[in-house]
Write an enzyme that holds these catalytic residues in place. Sequence first.
Site, PDB file in Angstrom:
ATOM      1  N   SER A 137       0.873  -1.171   0.000  1.00 48.87           N
ATOM      2  CA  SER A 137       0.000   0.000   0.000  1.00 48.87           C
ATOM      3  C   SER A 137       0.908   1.219   0.000  1.00 48.87           C
ATOM      4  O   SER A 137       2.073   1.122   0.405  1.00 48.87           O
ATOM      5  CB  SER A 137      -0.855  -0.002   1.272  1.00 48.87           C
ATOM      6  OG  SER A 137      -1.456   1.253   1.489  1.00 48.87           O
ATOM      7  N   TYR A 150      -2.519  -0.304  10.669  1.00 49.79           N
ATOM      8  CA  TYR A 150      -2.600  -0.675   9.250  1.00 49.79           C
ATOM      9  C   TYR A 150      -1.287  -0.339   8.556  1.00 49.79           C
ATOM     10  O   TYR A 150      -0.698  -1.174   7.872  1.00 49.79           O
ATOM     11  CB  TYR A 150      -3.766   0.050   8.569  1.00 49.79           C
ATOM     12  CG  TYR A 150      -3.807  -0.166   7.073  1.00 49.79           C
ATOM     13  CD1 TYR A 150      -4.310  -1.347   6.553  1.00 49.79           C
ATOM     14  CD2 TYR A 150      -3.321   0.796   6.188  1.00 49.79           C
ATOM     15  CE1 TYR A 150      -4.333  -1.569   5.178  1.00 49.79           C
ATOM     16  CE2 TYR A 150      -3.341   0.580   4.821  1.00 49.79           C
ATOM     17  CZ  TYR A 150      -3.846  -0.603   4.322  1.00 49.79           C
ATOM     18  OH  TYR A 150      -3.860  -0.813   2.965  1.00 49.79           O
TER      19      TYR A 150
END
Length: 187
Positions: A137, A150
């Site tokens: 990501s 995250y």
Amino acid sequence: MVVVISGGSRGIGKSLALKFAKEGHKIILSARSAEHLADAKAFIINETSHHDVHTFCCDLSDKKEVERFAAFCLTHGTPDILINNAGNYLPGNCMDEPDGTMEAMLNINFFSAYYLTRALLPSMITKKSGHIFNMCSIASLKAYKGGGSYSVSKFALNGFSQNLRQELMPLGIKVTAVFPGAVNTDT
């Protein structure tokens, strides 16, 4: 080719499965929802008339479930492509996110890829070929407010990808980290 995609019932995983199915490859998908898996399989078959699509419902945040999925994958042959795409996003800041958030994010976003890769690698090493894609990501590259655990889990996945690439380079297996931005998984 045998293509394994974790988190393959929606979003990026489903789109990739469709692309590989259009090219005639054997597709093996996992997801937590049996309903989403059935829908994805039906969609792929409907769009491509390609029936070599196999699904396995499991929770890849659980190491035992990862091992079961890996064993299922190997019954279909050695993976040529492994796409570690399973993941989840829980917003928050490390300093005050709910207890257990870090563990949950690491288990699904990092350890699922770590354990699945390690379970499938021996057959790929024997074959001396394959390509592993880890869906990191942009949160793997730069921390941001609200990213909390995250972001930490995606930094770990990026670090794993970099180390694994160095380890597997002489063995004929490629490793690629992919850094997408935000994805609306349900569209």
